[in-house]
Design a protein around this motif. Structure first.
Motif, PDB file in Angstrom:
ATOM      1  N   THR A 188       0.830  -1.212   0.000  1.00 51.14           N
ATOM      2  CA  THR A 188       0.000   0.000   0.000  1.00 51.14           C
ATOM      3  C   THR A 188       0.862   1.258   0.000  1.00 51.14           C
ATOM      4  N   PHE A 189       1.885   1.276   0.830  1.00 52.13           N
ATOM      5  CA  PHE A 189       2.766   2.449   0.916  1.00 52.13           C
ATOM      6  C   PHE A 189       3.420   2.740  -0.433  1.00 52.13           C
ATOM      7  N   PHE A 190       3.998   1.718  -1.065  1.00 50.46           N
ATOM      8  CA  PHE A 190       4.663   1.935  -2.348  1.00 50.46           C
ATOM      9  C   PHE A 190       3.670   2.156  -3.479  1.00 50.46           C
ATOM     10  N   GLY A 191       2.464   1.606  -3.332  1.00 50.26           N
ATOM     11  CA  GLY A 191       1.427   1.879  -4.323  1.00 50.26           C
ATOM     12  C   GLY A 191       1.069   3.356  -4.349  1.00 50.26           C
ATOM     13  N   TRP A 192       0.866   3.949  -3.170  1.00 49.27           N
ATOM     14  CA  TRP A 192       0.593   5.380  -3.069  1.00 49.27           C
ATOM     15  C   TRP A 192       1.800   6.208  -3.514  1.00 49.27           C
ATOM     16  N   LEU A 193       2.990   5.763  -3.109  1.00 53.07           N
ATOM     17  CA  LEU A 193       4.202   6.533  -3.347  1.00 53.07           C
ATOM     18  C   LEU A 193       4.561   6.629  -4.830  1.00 53.07           C
ATOM     19  N   VAL A 194       4.478   5.507  -5.538  1.00 54.31           N
ATOM     20  CA  VAL A 194       4.976   5.441  -6.910  1.00 54.31           C
ATOM     21  C   VAL A 194       3.886   5.699  -7.942  1.00 54.31           C
ATOM     22  N   ARG A 195       2.670   5.213  -7.684  1.00 50.20           N
ATOM     23  CA  ARG A 195       1.524   5.377  -8.584  1.00 50.20           C
ATOM     24  C   ARG A 195       1.738   4.680  -9.937  1.00 50.20           C
ATOM     25  N   SER A 196       2.351   3.509  -9.886  1.00 49.42           N
ATOM     26  CA  SER A 196       2.497   2.666 -11.077  1.00 49.42           C
ATOM     27  C   SER A 196       1.538   1.491 -10.940  1.00 49.42           C
ATOM     28  N   ARG A 197       0.627   1.360 -11.890  1.00 48.28           N
ATOM     29  CA  ARG A 197      -0.355   0.274 -11.804  1.00 48.28           C
ATOM     30  C   ARG A 197       0.322  -1.087 -11.833  1.00 48.28           C
ATOM     31  N   ARG A 198       1.317  -1.215 -12.668  1.00 50.36           N
ATOM     32  CA  ARG A 198       2.004  -2.509 -12.787  1.00 50.36           C
ATOM     33  C   ARG A 198       2.696  -2.877 -11.482  1.00 50.36           C
ATOM     34  N   LEU A 199       3.378  -1.912 -10.883  1.00 53.16           N
ATOM     35  CA  LEU A 199       4.055  -2.181  -9.617  1.00 53.16           C
ATOM     36  C   LEU A 199       3.051  -2.442  -8.506  1.00 53.16           C
ATOM     37  N   ASP A 222      12.283   2.224 -14.267  1.00 49.37           N
ATOM     38  CA  ASP A 222      12.834   1.804 -12.973  1.00 49.37           C
ATOM     39  C   ASP A 222      11.817   1.016 -12.155  1.00 49.37           C
ATOM     40  N   CYS A 223      10.535   1.332 -12.350  1.00 46.09           N
ATOM     41  CA  CYS A 223       9.474   0.613 -11.633  1.00 46.09           C
ATOM     42  C   CYS A 223       9.362  -0.839 -12.089  1.00 46.09           C
ATOM     43  N   ASN A 224       9.912  -1.123 -13.264  1.00 47.90           N
ATOM     44  CA  ASN A 224       9.829  -2.489 -13.782  1.00 47.90           C
ATOM     45  C   ASN A 224      10.815  -3.435 -13.093  1.00 47.90           C
ATOM     46  N   PRO A 278      11.421  -4.044  -9.714  1.00 48.07           N
ATOM     47  CA  PRO A 278      10.781  -4.908  -8.710  1.00 48.07           C
ATOM     48  C   PRO A 278       9.817  -5.911  -9.332  1.00 48.07           C
ATOM     49  N   VAL A 279       9.131  -5.507 -10.404  1.00 47.49           N
ATOM     50  CA  VAL A 279       8.200  -6.409 -11.085  1.00 47.49           C
ATOM     51  C   VAL A 279       8.954  -7.602 -11.664  1.00 47.49           C
ATOM     52  N   ALA A 280      10.055  -7.321 -12.357  1.00 43.55           N
ATOM     53  CA  ALA A 280      10.854  -8.390 -12.962  1.00 43.55           C
ATOM     54  C   ALA A 280      11.448  -9.306 -11.898  1.00 43.55           C
ATOM     55  N   ILE A 281      11.894  -8.726 -10.797  1.00 37.86           N
ATOM     56  CA  ILE A 281      12.468  -9.531  -9.710  1.00 37.86           C
ATOM     57  C   ILE A 281      11.415 -10.432  -9.082  1.00 37.86           C
ATOM     58  N   PHE A 282      10.197  -9.926  -8.942  1.00 31.99           N
ATOM     59  CA  PHE A 282       9.120 -10.740  -8.393  1.00 31.99           C
ATOM     60  C   PHE A 282       8.849 -11.948  -9.291  1.00 31.99           C
ATOM     61  N   VAL A 283       8.767 -11.702 -10.593  1.00 32.19           N
ATOM     62  CA  VAL A 283       8.518 -12.794 -11.541  1.00 32.19           C
ATOM     63  C   VAL A 283       9.673 -13.796 -11.511  1.00 32.19           C
ATOM     64  N   PHE A 284      10.898 -13.299 -11.475  1.00 30.77           N
ATOM     65  CA  PHE A 284      12.071 -14.173 -11.426  1.00 30.77           C
ATOM     66  C   PHE A 284      12.061 -15.011 -10.149  1.00 30.77           C
ATOM     67  N   THR A 285      11.708 -14.395  -9.025  1.00 31.87           N
ATOM     68  CA  THR A 285      11.679 -15.114  -7.752  1.00 31.87           C
ATOM     69  C   THR A 285      10.654 -16.234  -7.773  1.00 31.87           C
ATOM     70  N   LEU A 286       9.456 -15.939  -8.287  1.00 32.80           N
ATOM     71  CA  LEU A 286       8.433 -16.979  -8.394  1.00 32.80           C
ATOM     72  C   LEU A 286       8.909 -18.131  -9.274  1.00 32.80           C
ATOM     73  N   THR A 287       9.529 -17.780 -10.390  1.00 30.37           N
ATOM     74  CA  THR A 287      10.035 -18.812 -11.305  1.00 30.37           C
ATOM     75  C   THR A 287      11.090 -19.674 -10.621  1.00 30.37           C
ATOM     76  N   PHE A 288      11.997 -19.026  -9.905  1.00 32.85           N
ATOM     77  CA  PHE A 288      13.054 -19.747  -9.187  1.00 32.85           C
ATOM     78  C   PHE A 288      12.460 -20.699  -8.150  1.00 32.85           C
ATOM     79  N   VAL A 289      11.462 -20.211  -7.398  1.00 30.42           N
ATOM     80  CA  VAL A 289      10.833 -21.036  -6.359  1.00 30.42           C
ATOM     81  C   VAL A 289      10.169 -22.270  -6.969  1.00 30.42           C
ATOM     82  N   LEU A 290       9.466 -22.082  -8.086  1.00 27.22           N
ATOM     83  CA  LEU A 290       8.779 -23.201  -8.727  1.00 27.22           C
ATOM     84  C   LEU A 290       9.767 -24.218  -9.285  1.00 27.22           C
TER      85      LEU A 290
END
Length: 229
Positions: free
Chosen positions: A125-136, A207-209, A211-223
């Motif tokens: 929520t904090f970063f959603g308000w702060l950055v205002r990027s829908r994707r993030l 730059d907002c992309n 954290p998005v890319a890292i999240f996807v990479f982390t999920l892929t690594f976990v699976l």
């Protein structure tokens, strides 16, 4: 009424708790571990560093994130859980024997409310308000809900614990952001930036992309890791 809600809570928990899949067991145990998400935190830190050339404003962002964790999680663990003293499903005298335990993990005695849910939702929520990027914002919400699901899968939180945690996390994240905005009001210089490249709060979309890319990479690594083990 309270007893009826408690019964519904227990039934919902048993419906989503555990499975016969070792793959899911391994994946969930990794997903619920705090260290798994360190790369995501570093991605958020990198994004903030790249888009805040004012050291004082940068410090306020970091303090805001820390305050979210302090109010969302520490208050829960140190005050609410001992005060309310509601058993975790794995320790609940009524359904404890019915809960599917994964790798012997039971958590502490008390589970109201979920610190995982409140912590992650406050940050989202904090970063959603702060950055205002829908994707993030969407990515961070999915990240928070993923953590919420793992807690029910492992049987260490009732759905009610999760819902209250999400609500408290959203409240904390919103309150901290508006406190941050008030404290930094005089630090921003109005700029006309290309909306296709920058958000309304002057964060570069590229730059907002990260954290998005890292999240996807982390999920892929976990699976992949869960498949190999």
């Amino acid at each position: 009424m309270i007893e009826m809600l408690s019964d519904i809570d227990r039934q919902l928990l048993l419906a989503v708790n555990g499975s016969d899949s070792l793959f899911l067991d391994h994946a969930v145990r990794t997903l619920t571990h705090a260290l798994t998400w360190v790369p995501l935190y570093l991605g958020l830190f990198y994004m903030v560093m790249k888009n805040n050339d004012n050291f004082r404003r940068l410090l306020y962002v970091l303090c805001g994130a820390g305050l979210c964790v302090l109010l969302a999680g520490t208050v829960d663990d140190e005050i609410v859980k001992p005060l309310v003293a509601r058993w975790r499903p794995t320790h609940d005298p009524e359904i404890g024997t019915l809960v599917d335990i994964v790798d012997g993990y039971r958590g502490g005695r008390y589970g109201f409310f979920s610190a995982h849910a409140s912590n992650t939702m406050s940050i989202a929520t904090f970063f959603g308000w702060l950055v205002r990027s829908r994707r993030l914002s969407l990515t961070l919400i999915v990240w928070s809900l993923t953590n919420c699901w793992t807690r029910m899968y492992l049987g260490v939180h009732f759905p009610g614990d999760i819902l209250v945690g999400i609500s408290w996390g959203f409240t904390v994240g919103t309150a901290v952001y508006f406190l941050y905005r008030r404290l930094t009001r005089g630090m921003y210089t109005p700029r006309n930036l290309n909306p296709s490249q920058y958000t309304t709060t002057c964060y570069r979309r590229q730059d907002c992309n990260w954290p998005v890319a890292i999240f996807v990479f982390t999920l892929t690594f976990v699976l992949i890791k869960a498949c190999i083990i």
